[in-house]
Write a protein that holds these residues in place. Structure first.
Motif, PDB file in Angstrom:
ATOM      1  N   ALA A 134       0.823  -1.210   0.000  1.00 28.12           N
ATOM      2  CA  ALA A 134       0.000   0.000   0.000  1.00 28.12           C
ATOM      3  C   ALA A 134       0.856   1.260   0.000  1.00 28.12           C
ATOM      4  O   ALA A 134       0.378   2.345  -0.315  1.00 28.12           O
ATOM      5  CB  ALA A 134      -0.928   0.002   1.216  1.00 28.12           C
ATOM      6  N   GLN A 135       2.128   1.111   0.371  1.00 28.68           N
ATOM      7  CA  GLN A 135       3.008   2.269   0.399  1.00 28.68           C
ATOM      8  C   GLN A 135       3.326   2.719  -1.021  1.00 28.68           C
ATOM      9  O   GLN A 135       3.513   1.908  -1.920  1.00 28.68           O
ATOM     10  CB  GLN A 135       4.310   1.932   1.128  1.00 28.68           C
ATOM     11  CG  GLN A 135       4.124   1.656   2.613  1.00 28.68           C
ATOM     12  CD  GLN A 135       5.429   1.262   3.268  1.00 28.68           C
ATOM     13  OE1 GLN A 135       6.431   1.045   2.589  1.00 28.68           O
ATOM     14  NE2 GLN A 135       5.429   1.159   4.590  1.00 28.68           N
ATOM     15  N   LYS A 136       3.397   4.004  -1.181  1.00 30.81           N
ATOM     16  CA  LYS A 136       3.762   4.539  -2.487  1.00 30.81           C
ATOM     17  C   LYS A 136       5.273   4.446  -2.672  1.00 30.81           C
ATOM     18  O   LYS A 136       6.045   4.680  -1.759  1.00 30.81           O
ATOM     19  CB  LYS A 136       3.300   5.995  -2.614  1.00 30.81           C
ATOM     20  CG  LYS A 136       1.806   6.150  -2.771  1.00 30.81           C
ATOM     21  CD  LYS A 136       1.449   7.552  -3.246  1.00 30.81           C
ATOM     22  CE  LYS A 136      -0.027   7.655  -3.592  1.00 30.81           C
ATOM     23  NZ  LYS A 136      -0.369   8.977  -4.165  1.00 30.81           N
ATOM     24  N   GLN A 137       5.675   4.102  -3.879  1.00 31.43           N
ATOM     25  CA  GLN A 137       7.084   4.015  -4.203  1.00 31.43           C
ATOM     26  C   GLN A 137       7.430   5.077  -5.244  1.00 31.43           C
ATOM     27  O   GLN A 137       6.739   5.188  -6.263  1.00 31.43           O
ATOM     28  CB  GLN A 137       7.416   2.632  -4.767  1.00 31.43           C
ATOM     29  CG  GLN A 137       7.317   1.506  -3.751  1.00 31.43           C
ATOM     30  CD  GLN A 137       7.651   0.173  -4.393  1.00 31.43           C
ATOM     31  OE1 GLN A 137       6.784  -0.522  -4.883  1.00 31.43           O
ATOM     32  NE2 GLN A 137       8.937  -0.185  -4.379  1.00 31.43           N
ATOM     33  N   PRO A 138       8.496   5.837  -5.011  1.00 30.18           N
ATOM     34  CA  PRO A 138       8.870   6.856  -6.004  1.00 30.18           C
ATOM     35  C   PRO A 138       9.483   6.270  -7.268  1.00 30.18           C
ATOM     36  O   PRO A 138       9.456   6.899  -8.316  1.00 30.18           O
ATOM     37  CB  PRO A 138       9.876   7.721  -5.242  1.00 30.18           C
ATOM     38  CG  PRO A 138      10.455   6.801  -4.220  1.00 30.18           C
ATOM     39  CD  PRO A 138       9.338   5.885  -3.809  1.00 30.18           C
ATOM     40  N   TYR A 139      10.056   5.058  -7.158  1.00 29.77           N
ATOM     41  CA  TYR A 139      10.655   4.431  -8.338  1.00 29.77           C
ATOM     42  C   TYR A 139      10.701   2.926  -8.154  1.00 29.77           C
ATOM     43  O   TYR A 139      10.653   2.404  -7.032  1.00 29.77           O
ATOM     44  CB  TYR A 139      12.063   4.964  -8.595  1.00 29.77           C
ATOM     45  CG  TYR A 139      13.108   4.420  -7.643  1.00 29.77           C
ATOM     46  CD1 TYR A 139      13.901   3.333  -7.997  1.00 29.77           C
ATOM     47  CD2 TYR A 139      13.291   4.983  -6.382  1.00 29.77           C
ATOM     48  CE1 TYR A 139      14.841   2.824  -7.127  1.00 29.77           C
ATOM     49  CE2 TYR A 139      14.229   4.479  -5.501  1.00 29.77           C
ATOM     50  CZ  TYR A 139      15.006   3.392  -5.874  1.00 29.77           C
ATOM     51  OH  TYR A 139      15.924   2.883  -5.002  1.00 29.77           O
ATOM     52  N   VAL A 140      10.818   2.219  -9.266  1.00 30.14           N
ATOM     53  CA  VAL A 140      11.016   0.780  -9.283  1.00 30.14           C
ATOM     54  C   VAL A 140      12.052   0.478 -10.362  1.00 30.14           C
ATOM     55  O   VAL A 140      12.044   1.103 -11.428  1.00 30.14           O
ATOM     56  CB  VAL A 140       9.705   0.013  -9.593  1.00 30.14           C
ATOM     57  CG1 VAL A 140       9.966  -1.492  -9.686  1.00 30.14           C
ATOM     58  CG2 VAL A 140       8.644   0.301  -8.528  1.00 30.14           C
ATOM     59  N   ILE A 141      12.933  -0.480 -10.099  1.00 25.55           N
ATOM     60  CA  ILE A 141      13.941  -0.883 -11.085  1.00 25.55           C
ATOM     61  C   ILE A 141      13.459  -2.146 -11.796  1.00 25.55           C
ATOM     62  O   ILE A 141      12.980  -3.090 -11.158  1.00 25.55           O
ATOM     63  CB  ILE A 141      15.301  -1.147 -10.422  1.00 25.55           C
ATOM     64  CG1 ILE A 141      15.795   0.107  -9.698  1.00 25.55           C
ATOM     65  CG2 ILE A 141      16.340  -1.584 -11.468  1.00 25.55           C
ATOM     66  CD1 ILE A 141      17.064  -0.122  -8.872  1.00 25.55           C
ATOM     67  N   TYR A 142      13.599  -2.146 -13.111  1.00 23.30           N
ATOM     68  CA  TYR A 142      13.209  -3.291 -13.930  1.00 23.30           C
ATOM     69  C   TYR A 142      14.388  -3.749 -14.783  1.00 23.30           C
ATOM     70  O   TYR A 142      15.285  -2.954 -15.092  1.00 23.30           O
ATOM     71  CB  TYR A 142      12.063  -2.913 -14.875  1.00 23.30           C
ATOM     72  CG  TYR A 142      10.760  -2.596 -14.182  1.00 23.30           C
ATOM     73  CD1 TYR A 142       9.816  -3.587 -13.942  1.00 23.30           C
ATOM     74  CD2 TYR A 142      10.468  -1.285 -13.784  1.00 23.30           C
ATOM     75  CE1 TYR A 142       8.611  -3.293 -13.314  1.00 23.30           C
ATOM     76  CE2 TYR A 142       9.275  -0.980 -13.155  1.00 23.30           C
ATOM     77  CZ  TYR A 142       8.347  -1.991 -12.924  1.00 23.30           C
ATOM     78  OH  TYR A 142       7.162  -1.700 -12.293  1.00 23.30           O
ATOM     79  N   ASN A 150       2.078   5.094 -13.321  1.00 28.72           N
ATOM     80  CA  ASN A 150       2.085   3.922 -12.450  1.00 28.72           C
ATOM     81  C   ASN A 150       3.431   3.229 -12.589  1.00 28.72           C
ATOM     82  O   ASN A 150       3.769   2.723 -13.660  1.00 28.72           O
ATOM     83  CB  ASN A 150       0.952   2.970 -12.837  1.00 28.72           C
ATOM     84  CG  ASN A 150       0.985   1.679 -12.036  1.00 28.72           C
ATOM     85  OD1 ASN A 150       1.648   1.584 -10.998  1.00 28.72           O
ATOM     86  ND2 ASN A 150       0.274   0.671 -12.515  1.00 28.72           N
ATOM     87  N   VAL A 151       4.204   3.191 -11.501  1.00 22.45           N
ATOM     88  CA  VAL A 151       5.550   2.619 -11.585  1.00 22.45           C
ATOM     89  C   VAL A 151       5.562   1.112 -11.346  1.00 22.45           C
ATOM     90  O   VAL A 151       6.618   0.484 -11.462  1.00 22.45           O
ATOM     91  CB  VAL A 151       6.501   3.301 -10.562  1.00 22.45           C
ATOM     92  CG1 VAL A 151       6.589   4.786 -10.834  1.00 22.45           C
ATOM     93  CG2 VAL A 151       6.067   3.015  -9.124  1.00 22.45           C
ATOM     94  N   HIS A 152       4.418   0.520 -11.034  1.00 22.11           N
ATOM     95  CA  HIS A 152       4.393  -0.878 -10.619  1.00 22.11           C
ATOM     96  C   HIS A 152       4.333  -1.859 -11.780  1.00 22.11           C
ATOM     97  O   HIS A 152       4.447  -3.065 -11.585  1.00 22.11           O
ATOM     98  CB  HIS A 152       3.233  -1.108  -9.654  1.00 22.11           C
ATOM     99  CG  HIS A 152       3.376  -0.303  -8.391  1.00 22.11           C
ATOM    100  ND1 HIS A 152       4.343  -0.588  -7.452  1.00 22.11           N
ATOM    101  CD2 HIS A 152       2.712   0.798  -7.943  1.00 22.11           C
ATOM    102  CE1 HIS A 152       4.247   0.295  -6.465  1.00 22.11           C
ATOM    103  NE2 HIS A 152       3.276   1.141  -6.743  1.00 22.11           N
ATOM    104  N   THR A 153       4.153  -1.371 -12.979  1.00 22.19           N
ATOM    105  CA  THR A 153       4.236  -2.196 -14.182  1.00 22.19           C
ATOM    106  C   THR A 153       4.960  -1.385 -15.250  1.00 22.19           C
ATOM    107  O   THR A 153       4.562  -0.259 -15.538  1.00 22.19           O
ATOM    108  CB  THR A 153       2.845  -2.594 -14.702  1.00 22.19           C
ATOM    109  OG1 THR A 153       2.146  -3.320 -13.679  1.00 22.19           O
ATOM    110  CG2 THR A 153       2.965  -3.480 -15.942  1.00 22.19           C
ATOM    111  N   LEU A 154       6.008  -1.954 -15.822  1.00 24.44           N
ATOM    112  CA  LEU A 154       6.759  -1.216 -16.836  1.00 24.44           C
ATOM    113  C   LEU A 154       6.004  -1.271 -18.158  1.00 24.44           C
ATOM    114  O   LEU A 154       5.717  -2.350 -18.683  1.00 24.44           O
ATOM    115  CB  LEU A 154       8.156  -1.805 -17.011  1.00 24.44           C
ATOM    116  CG  LEU A 154       9.115  -0.991 -17.891  1.00 24.44           C
ATOM    117  CD1 LEU A 154       9.423   0.358 -17.241  1.00 24.44           C
ATOM    118  CD2 LEU A 154      10.407  -1.767 -18.134  1.00 24.44           C
TER     119      LEU A 154
END
Length: 284
Positions: free
Chosen positions: A19-27, A258-262
């Motif tokens: 549920a926490q917001k993430q500023p970035y995700v690495i793929y 939306n950073v949760h899916t590239l």
């Protein structure tokens, strides 16, 4: 009862974290999420890493510093950047050696407007750790000469002294590379073939100075705009043309709602893609 309590605690913890917001995700290139630690383990085995940034993205700049520090603890580093032009190498070296201070560097070298906030920490890391920092980019006046002069032939007018700051002539160039073709499409009616040639001159020159300063056994970490290395073209194309035996890796920075899916368009543009929330505040 204990199993139920454990399961409840696990589910609650998982839901809290997701549920926490993430500023970035690495793929990775295929769009699979990877940890920073896994990316670091991959990169430390390479000879050259091109870190493609968005110039005003604070997450990219923060990760550049963190990656630099972490790689430095693993391997001998050589640093370099698009944001410094080759004919300012002497001034940069004077700053790194302590002969001049930041004020003198700022007055004698053509620093970018966001140098103090975004690139000075990287240069200072090199200074504090006695690392080489390469001013790799072509002086902008020569890129402008190619653009306004109608192509690479304009470079023939340069003196031998001036040619020290560009890739050796003649410049190898493939106008059919997708990156150069897409650039002309994006620019629309303002595009001319010489615009893509000016971009190629930058790419070729950065590759030239990277290879000129590379030492066997070291890792050359280069900071550049993402377009200069996206899709394994640009700088990387020139590096592989001259030293295909070296192990290269690329990073790119993108922004998404939306950073949760590239998103599909951002897959396969680099070995690692840093996907940043598009609402992230920019540095300028």
């Amino acid at each position: 009862m204990k199993k139920s309590l454990f399961l409840f605690t696990f589910v609650l913890t998982f839901l809290t974290l997701t549920a926490q917001k993430q500023p970035y995700v690495i793929y990775n290139a295929k769009g699979k999420k990877v940890s920073y630690k896994k990316m670091l383990k991959t990169l430390e085995k390479k000879d050259m890493v091109l870190f493609g940034e968005l110039h005003n993205n604070p997450i990219a700049h923060w990760l550049q510093y963190e990656l630099t520090a972490d790689l430095h603890s693993k391997k001998q580093l050589i640093l370099g950047a698009e944001m410094m032009e080759a004919d300012n190498q002497d001034e940069l070296n004077d700053y790194l050696s302590g002969k001049i201070d930041y004020k003198a560097l700022d007055s004698t070298a053509r620093l970018w407007n966001n140098h103090r906030t975004d690139y000075a920490p990287l240069v200072d890391f090199a200074k504090d750790n006695s690392l080489v920092f390469v001013a790799s980019n072509v002086p902008r006046r020569y890129a402008s000469l190619v653009y306004k002069g109608g192509g690479f032939q304009a470079l023939d007018t340069l003196s031998q002294e001036e040619k020290r700051w560009i890739a050796p002539l003649p410049i190898t160039y493939d106008p059919e590379l997708p990156g150069y073709r897409n650039m002309l499409k994006m620019m629309g009616e303002h595009a001319t073939p010489s615009l893509a040639m000016a971009q190629a001159l930058k790419d070729a020159t950065m590759a030239h100075f990277i290879l000129k300063n590379y030492k066997e056994g070291a890792l050359f970490l280069h900071y550049n705009g993402a377009y200069h290395s996206n899709n394994y073209e640009g700088i990387l194309w020139y590096l592989k043309l001259q030293r295909p035996n070296l192990e290269h890796a690329t990073l790119s920075t993108v922004t998404q709602e939306n950073v949760h899916t590239l998103e599909q368009e951002n897959q396969n543009i680099a070995d690692f893609i840093i996907c940043v929330d598009q609402d992230m505040t920019t540095t300028y």
